[in-house]
Write an enzyme that holds these catalytic residues in place. Structure first.
Site, PDB file in Angstrom:
ATOM      1  N   ASP A   7      11.908  29.081  19.000  1.00 16.43           N
ATOM      2  CA  ASP A   7      12.079  29.234  17.553  1.00 16.43           C
ATOM      3  C   ASP A   7      13.104  28.191  17.129  1.00 16.43           C
ATOM      4  OD1 ASP A   7      12.064  30.166  14.944  1.00 16.43           O
ATOM      5  OD2 ASP A   7      13.413  31.840  15.369  1.00 16.43           O
ATOM      6  N   GLU A  67       7.257  27.618  16.918  1.00  8.63           N
ATOM      7  CA  GLU A  67       6.903  28.021  15.562  1.00  8.63           C
ATOM      8  C   GLU A  67       6.833  26.791  14.664  1.00  8.63           C
ATOM      9  OE1 GLU A  67       8.151  31.728  12.993  1.00  8.63           O
ATOM     10  OE2 GLU A  67       9.722  30.212  12.928  1.00  8.63           O
ATOM     11  N   ASP A 140      17.005  35.457  16.771  1.00  5.77           N
ATOM     12  CA  ASP A 140      16.306  34.208  17.096  1.00  5.77           C
ATOM     13  C   ASP A 140      15.626  34.296  18.463  1.00  5.77           C
ATOM     14  OD1 ASP A 140      17.007  32.633  14.744  1.00  5.77           O
ATOM     15  OD2 ASP A 140      19.042  32.634  15.533  1.00  5.77           O
TER      16      ASP A 140
END
Length: 164
Positions: A7, A67, A140
Protein backbone atom coordinates in the site's frame (compact mmCIF):
# COMPACT_ATOMS: atom_id res chain seq x y z
CA UNK A 1 2.91 -19.16 -3.12
CA UNK A 2 4.04 -16.17 -1.04
CA UNK A 3 2.31 -12.89 -1.93
CA UNK A 4 3.59 -9.42 -0.99
CA UNK A 5 0.90 -6.74 -0.83
CA UNK A 6 2.01 -3.10 -0.88
CA UNK A 7 0.00 0.00 0.00
CA UNK A 8 2.23 2.82 -1.31
CA UNK A 9 2.78 6.13 0.40
CA UNK A 10 5.65 8.54 0.84
CA UNK A 11 5.07 8.89 4.59
CA UNK A 12 3.79 5.35 5.27
CA UNK A 13 4.01 2.35 2.95
CA UNK A 14 2.13 -0.64 4.29
CA UNK A 15 3.31 -4.14 3.49
CA UNK A 16 1.75 -7.52 4.11
CA UNK A 17 2.77 -11.07 3.33
CA UNK A 18 0.44 -14.03 2.97
CA UNK A 19 1.03 -17.58 1.85
CA UNK A 20 -1.55 -19.10 -0.47
CA UNK A 21 -1.91 -22.85 -0.07
CA UNK A 22 -4.62 -24.10 -2.40
CA UNK A 23 -7.66 -21.99 -1.59
CA UNK A 24 -6.40 -21.08 1.90
CA UNK A 25 -4.42 -18.03 2.96
CA UNK A 26 -2.02 -17.88 5.88
CA UNK A 27 -0.79 -14.69 7.53
CA UNK A 28 3.02 -14.42 7.42
CA UNK A 29 3.98 -10.88 8.43
CA UNK A 30 2.99 -7.24 8.03
CA UNK A 31 4.30 -3.79 8.84
CA UNK A 32 4.84 -0.24 7.69
CA UNK A 33 7.85 1.47 6.13
CA UNK A 34 8.16 5.06 7.37
CA UNK A 35 10.82 7.03 5.48
CA UNK A 36 12.27 9.93 7.46
CA UNK A 37 10.07 12.96 6.70
CA UNK A 38 12.98 15.33 7.41
CA UNK A 39 14.98 14.01 4.45
CA UNK A 40 14.82 15.50 0.95
CA UNK A 41 12.39 13.75 -1.41
CA UNK A 42 15.09 11.84 -3.30
CA UNK A 43 16.52 10.46 -0.06
CA UNK A 44 13.07 9.43 1.18
CA UNK A 45 12.42 7.57 -2.06
CA UNK A 46 15.82 5.88 -1.77
CA UNK A 47 15.05 4.92 1.84
CA UNK A 48 11.74 3.41 0.69
CA UNK A 49 13.54 1.43 -2.04
CA UNK A 50 16.20 0.15 0.39
CA UNK A 51 13.55 -0.93 2.92
CA UNK A 52 11.62 -2.79 0.21
CA UNK A 53 14.83 -4.50 -0.96
CA UNK A 54 15.51 -5.77 2.57
CA UNK A 55 11.90 -6.93 2.90
CA UNK A 56 12.02 -8.87 -0.38
CA UNK A 57 15.42 -10.39 0.40
CA UNK A 58 14.30 -11.49 3.87
CA UNK A 59 10.84 -12.86 3.07
CA UNK A 60 11.37 -14.02 -0.56
CA UNK A 61 7.87 -13.44 -1.97
CA UNK A 62 6.90 -15.14 -5.25
CA UNK A 63 4.73 -12.28 -6.51
CA UNK A 64 3.62 -8.81 -5.47
CA UNK A 65 0.59 -6.54 -5.73
CA UNK A 66 0.23 -2.78 -5.39
CA UNK A 67 -2.78 -0.54 -4.92
CA UNK A 68 -3.37 1.85 -7.82
CA UNK A 69 -3.16 5.55 -7.05
CA UNK A 70 -6.27 7.60 -6.54
CA UNK A 71 -6.24 11.31 -7.32
CA UNK A 72 -6.10 13.62 -4.30
CA UNK A 73 -7.57 17.10 -4.28
CA UNK A 74 -4.02 18.38 -3.75
CA UNK A 75 -2.00 17.88 -6.98
CA UNK A 76 1.32 18.12 -5.10
CA UNK A 77 0.29 15.26 -2.78
CA UNK A 78 -0.82 13.19 -5.78
CA UNK A 79 2.52 13.75 -7.50
CA UNK A 80 4.50 12.69 -4.41
CA UNK A 81 2.30 9.62 -3.97
CA UNK A 82 2.94 8.75 -7.61
CA UNK A 83 6.68 8.97 -7.07
CA UNK A 84 6.49 6.66 -4.06
CA UNK A 85 4.24 4.31 -6.03
CA UNK A 86 6.86 4.20 -8.80
CA UNK A 87 9.45 2.97 -6.30
CA UNK A 88 6.98 0.46 -4.88
CA UNK A 89 6.24 -0.90 -8.38
CA UNK A 90 9.86 -0.92 -9.53
CA UNK A 91 11.55 -2.60 -6.57
CA UNK A 92 9.73 -5.97 -6.77
CA UNK A 93 10.17 -5.91 -10.57
CA UNK A 94 13.95 -5.60 -10.09
CA UNK A 95 13.76 -8.91 -8.21
CA UNK A 96 11.88 -10.55 -11.08
CA UNK A 97 8.49 -10.57 -9.36
CA UNK A 98 5.30 -10.15 -11.34
CA UNK A 99 3.45 -7.14 -9.96
CA UNK A 100 -0.35 -6.93 -10.05
CA UNK A 101 -2.16 -3.63 -9.67
CA UNK A 102 -5.62 -3.20 -8.18
CA UNK A 103 -7.89 -0.20 -7.66
CA UNK A 104 -9.19 0.55 -4.17
CA UNK A 105 -12.70 -0.46 -5.32
CA UNK A 106 -11.42 -3.81 -6.70
CA UNK A 107 -9.73 -4.52 -3.38
CA UNK A 108 -12.79 -3.58 -1.32
CA UNK A 109 -15.14 -5.60 -3.55
CA UNK A 110 -12.88 -8.65 -3.51
CA UNK A 111 -12.42 -8.62 0.26
CA UNK A 112 -15.88 -7.51 1.44
CA UNK A 113 -18.15 -7.99 -1.57
CA UNK A 114 -18.85 -4.23 -1.63
CA UNK A 115 -16.79 -1.84 -3.79
CA UNK A 116 -17.33 1.14 -1.51
CA UNK A 117 -16.77 -0.61 1.84
CA UNK A 118 -15.41 1.31 4.80
CA UNK A 119 -11.83 0.72 6.00
CA UNK A 120 -13.18 -0.93 9.17
CA UNK A 121 -15.10 -3.48 7.10
CA UNK A 122 -12.00 -4.32 5.04
CA UNK A 123 -9.90 -4.71 8.20
CA UNK A 124 -12.54 -6.97 9.78
CA UNK A 125 -12.61 -9.22 6.70
CA UNK A 126 -8.80 -9.36 6.53
CA UNK A 127 -8.82 -10.57 10.15
CA UNK A 128 -11.59 -13.07 9.35
CA UNK A 129 -9.70 -14.48 6.36
CA UNK A 130 -6.32 -14.45 8.13
CA UNK A 131 -7.16 -15.64 11.61
CA UNK A 132 -3.71 -15.01 13.13
CA UNK A 133 -3.30 -11.31 12.26
CA UNK A 134 -2.11 -9.45 15.38
CA UNK A 135 -4.62 -7.00 16.83
CA UNK A 136 -2.17 -4.10 16.88
CA UNK A 137 -1.07 -3.94 13.23
CA UNK A 138 -1.33 -0.46 11.68
CA UNK A 139 -4.11 0.35 9.18
CA UNK A 140 -1.58 0.64 6.32
CA UNK A 141 -0.37 -2.92 7.03
CA UNK A 142 -3.95 -4.23 7.11
CA UNK A 143 -4.60 -2.51 3.77
CA UNK A 144 -1.49 -4.19 2.35
CA UNK A 145 -2.77 -7.59 3.51
CA UNK A 146 -6.06 -6.85 1.71
CA UNK A 147 -4.06 -6.10 -1.45
CA UNK A 148 -2.14 -9.39 -1.12
CA UNK A 149 -5.39 -11.30 -0.60
CA UNK A 150 -6.95 -9.61 -3.63
CA UNK A 151 -3.97 -10.68 -5.73
CA UNK A 152 -4.41 -14.25 -4.51
CA UNK A 153 -8.16 -14.30 -5.16
CA UNK A 154 -7.96 -12.71 -8.62
CA UNK A 155 -5.54 -15.18 -10.11
CA UNK A 156 -2.10 -13.73 -9.39
CA UNK A 157 -2.06 -11.71 -12.59
CA UNK A 158 0.60 -9.12 -13.07
CA UNK A 159 3.27 -7.86 -15.40
CA UNK A 160 7.01 -7.60 -15.12
CA UNK A 161 8.82 -5.38 -17.57
CA UNK A 162 11.96 -7.49 -17.24
CA UNK A 163 10.08 -10.55 -18.50
CA UNK A 164 11.24 -12.79 -15.64
Amino acid sequence: MRILGLDPGLRHTGWGLVDKQGSHFIFVAAGVINPDEKLPLANRLFELHESLKKLIEEWKPDTAAVEETFVNKNPNSTLKLGQARGVVLMTPAIYGLNVGEYTPNQIKKTITGVGHAEKKQVDMMVRTLLKTVPQNIPADASDALAIALTHGFLGLSGHNILGR
